[in-house]
Design a protein around this motif. Sequence first.
Motif, PDB file in Angstrom:
ATOM      1  N   SER A 133     -24.426  16.085  40.142  1.00 48.72           N
ATOM      2  CA  SER A 133     -23.748  15.458  38.996  1.00 48.72           C
ATOM      3  C   SER A 133     -22.538  14.653  39.459  1.00 48.72           C
ATOM      4  O   SER A 133     -22.106  14.761  40.615  1.00 48.72           O
ATOM      5  N   GLY A 134     -21.988  13.903  38.523  1.00 57.66           N
ATOM      6  CA  GLY A 134     -20.816  13.091  38.828  1.00 57.66           C
ATOM      7  C   GLY A 134     -19.595  13.936  39.127  1.00 57.66           C
ATOM      8  O   GLY A 134     -18.871  13.692  40.102  1.00 57.66           O
ATOM      9  N   ALA A 135     -19.362  14.941  38.282  1.00 58.55           N
ATOM     10  CA  ALA A 135     -18.181  15.789  38.499  1.00 58.55           C
ATOM     11  C   ALA A 135     -18.263  16.469  39.857  1.00 58.55           C
ATOM     12  O   ALA A 135     -17.268  16.593  40.580  1.00 58.55           O
ATOM     13  N   GLU A 136     -19.460  16.883  40.222  1.00 61.55           N
ATOM     14  CA  GLU A 136     -19.635  17.552  41.514  1.00 61.55           C
ATOM     15  C   GLU A 136     -19.367  16.579  42.670  1.00 61.55           C
ATOM     16  O   GLU A 136     -18.824  16.973  43.712  1.00 61.55           O
ATOM     17  N   VAL A 189     -13.821   5.334  45.788  1.00 63.88           N
ATOM     18  CA  VAL A 189     -14.263   4.589  44.600  1.00 63.88           C
ATOM     19  C   VAL A 189     -15.306   5.427  43.871  1.00 63.88           C
ATOM     20  O   VAL A 189     -16.251   5.930  44.471  1.00 63.88           O
ATOM     21  N   ASP A 190     -15.085   5.582  42.571  1.00 62.58           N
ATOM     22  CA  ASP A 190     -15.992   6.347  41.728  1.00 62.58           C
ATOM     23  C   ASP A 190     -17.013   5.386  41.133  1.00 62.58           C
ATOM     24  O   ASP A 190     -16.688   4.580  40.267  1.00 62.58           O
ATOM     25  N   GLU A 191     -18.247   5.487  41.624  1.00 64.64           N
ATOM     26  CA  GLU A 191     -19.332   4.618  41.161  1.00 64.64           C
ATOM     27  C   GLU A 191     -20.348   5.413  40.341  1.00 64.64           C
ATOM     28  O   GLU A 191     -21.512   5.026  40.242  1.00 64.64           O
ATOM     29  N   VAL A 192     -19.894   6.524  39.772  1.00 73.91           N
ATOM     30  CA  VAL A 192     -20.816   7.375  39.012  1.00 73.91           C
ATOM     31  C   VAL A 192     -21.441   6.585  37.869  1.00 73.91           C
ATOM     32  O   VAL A 192     -22.651   6.631  37.654  1.00 73.91           O
ATOM     33  N   GLN A 193     -20.613   5.846  37.144  1.00 77.60           N
ATOM     34  CA  GLN A 193     -21.120   5.064  36.011  1.00 77.60           C
ATOM     35  C   GLN A 193     -21.485   3.648  36.436  1.00 77.60           C
ATOM     36  O   GLN A 193     -22.426   3.043  35.916  1.00 77.60           O
ATOM     37  N   GLY A 194     -20.723   3.101  37.369  1.00 80.24           N
ATOM     38  CA  GLY A 194     -20.861   1.669  37.702  1.00 80.24           C
ATOM     39  C   GLY A 194     -21.838   1.376  38.817  1.00 80.24           C
ATOM     40  O   GLY A 194     -22.058   0.214  39.149  1.00 80.24           O
TER      41      GLY A 194
HETATM   42  C1  LIG Z   1     -16.773   7.280  36.277  1.00 79.82           C
HETATM   43  C2  LIG Z   1     -17.305   8.655  36.049  1.00 79.82           C
HETATM   44  N1  LIG Z   1     -17.078   9.606  36.961  1.00 79.82           N
HETATM   45  C3  LIG Z   1     -17.540  10.858  36.805  1.00 79.82           C
HETATM   46  C4  LIG Z   1     -18.254  11.213  35.682  1.00 79.82           C
HETATM   47  C5  LIG Z   1     -18.741  12.617  35.515  1.00 79.82           C
HETATM   48  O1  LIG Z   1     -20.136  12.665  35.671  1.00 79.82           O
HETATM   49  P1  LIG Z   1     -20.968  13.905  35.140  1.00 79.82           P
HETATM   50  O2  LIG Z   1     -20.937  13.848  33.650  1.00 79.82           O
HETATM   51  O3  LIG Z   1     -22.338  13.720  35.720  1.00 79.82           O
HETATM   52  O4  LIG Z   1     -20.303  15.126  35.656  1.00 79.82           O
HETATM   53  C6  LIG Z   1     -18.513  10.245  34.708  1.00 79.82           C
HETATM   54  C7  LIG Z   1     -19.269  10.576  33.496  1.00 79.82           C
HETATM   55  O5  LIG Z   1     -19.348   9.856  32.540  1.00 79.82           O
HETATM   56  C8  LIG Z   1     -18.031   8.936  34.889  1.00 79.82           C
HETATM   57  O6  LIG Z   1     -18.227   7.974  33.981  1.00 79.82           O
END
Ligand SMILES: Cc1ncc(COP(=O)(O)O)c(C=O)c1O
Length: 418
Positions: free
Chosen positions: A118-121, A230-235
């Motif tokens: 997941s993103g948080a992880e 850089v957080d690319e989880v969404q982008g």
């Molecule tokens: C930029 C960004 N980072 C992290 C997260 C967290 O991802 P996750 O919901 O999979 O834990 C999100 C979720 O929307 C996000 O938009």
Amino acid sequence: MGDTTPLDDASIDSYRDRFARHLSQTVPGRKEFVVARAHGCTLTAADGRDYLDMTSGIAVANVGHTHPDVVAAITEQAGRYAHVNVYGRFVIPEQVEMVERITSVTAPGLDVAYLTSSGAESTEGALKLARKYTGRPKFVAFERSYHGRTLGALSVSWREEWRRPFEPLLPEVEFVPFGDLDAAAAAIDERTAAVIVEPIQGEGGIRVPDDDFLPGLRALADRSGALLIVDEVQGGMGRSGKWFSHQHWDVVPDIITMAKAVGGGLPLGAIVSTSEIFDTFVDPPLSHLTTMGGNPMSCAAGIAAFDVMVRDGLVEASARRGEHLRARMSEVQAEYPERIVDVRGRGLWCAFEVAGDGNAVAGALQERGVLVGSVLNSAGTVRVTPPLVVTEAEIDRFAATLREVIAAGIGISAGGVA
Ligand SMILES: Cc1ncc(COP(=O)(O)O)c(C=O)c1O
């Protein structure tokens, strides 16, 4: 595709009741509908009604829902093996294939990945990695940022009302205004392990910074010996019209976090960095661990989704169709400039800003069969992030429905921006 018969009202109500009773609810209120299936850009409710999905399940279904190649890959993998071991003991070919694909579209040197679910992880792992590599305690993050809801990720996510009840969080996190290099320069110092930034902010309202911002952060991090995450989880994965949103600028980060679309609809994320930085997780061994990260089923789906992206040119399509989408939204804005006050984004990562309640506008669109969404940290923003396979005809249908809702003045406050 399974049984496509709509459910009767009693069955739908029963699911609603049982959902409300047995699933922990963190959002109050009645759920919108019971889902039956999804395909391409269409989501079908259990009552048989179709919706045009302009959300992609929040930037997950980049290749569209139930893409046949992804379904076939999952089915094939399910017949061989799903989970066999905690990360780190056996060689899992699907993990190799997945990571080679991801790192084929990152900068040279950023060629090692730690797979997550997941993103948080991914955020958690990146923060740990930065601390361990630098031996420093502090993080610099940005106003309106969002990096996830686990304790470390929450510590570097901006909105105070969601942080305060869970304090104490990580100490030494400083938030500075997004886009403000002077404030960043004052915050980034020799105690800073990393600066963590969404190159284009997602939950902050799909905000694209000035061109000097990301290169400026890179320089500030270099000056103080901090890492740039850089957080690319969404982008990531083509959403912004590049594989990763930081690639709109000539910047090489130290760590990239990703998730959402990476798994083609199954849970999969990654932390990508250099072998030198990752080596710090080997001493002592097991400095970081996950059971499900890089799950073979998720990797199989992710590989298939990645190959669809390449074969069908979906990164370029995102850039092109994003222009079309913003042009259509700008036409509505030009007709009602006092109601839609901004249209913005990159690629198919778009938003419009209403002078009023974004949720009411989203609700009115949904009543007319179009799904859009709000964002967490910007009240008047409506997120428009369709699958990258969206057609121009589907975009035009969305725009026509938007015009209808805006013309009717739904969700618009007489006094201007709420
Ligand atoms: C930029 C960004 N980072 C992290 C997260 C967290 O991802 P996750 O919901 O999979 O834990 C999100 C979720 O929307 C996000 O938009």
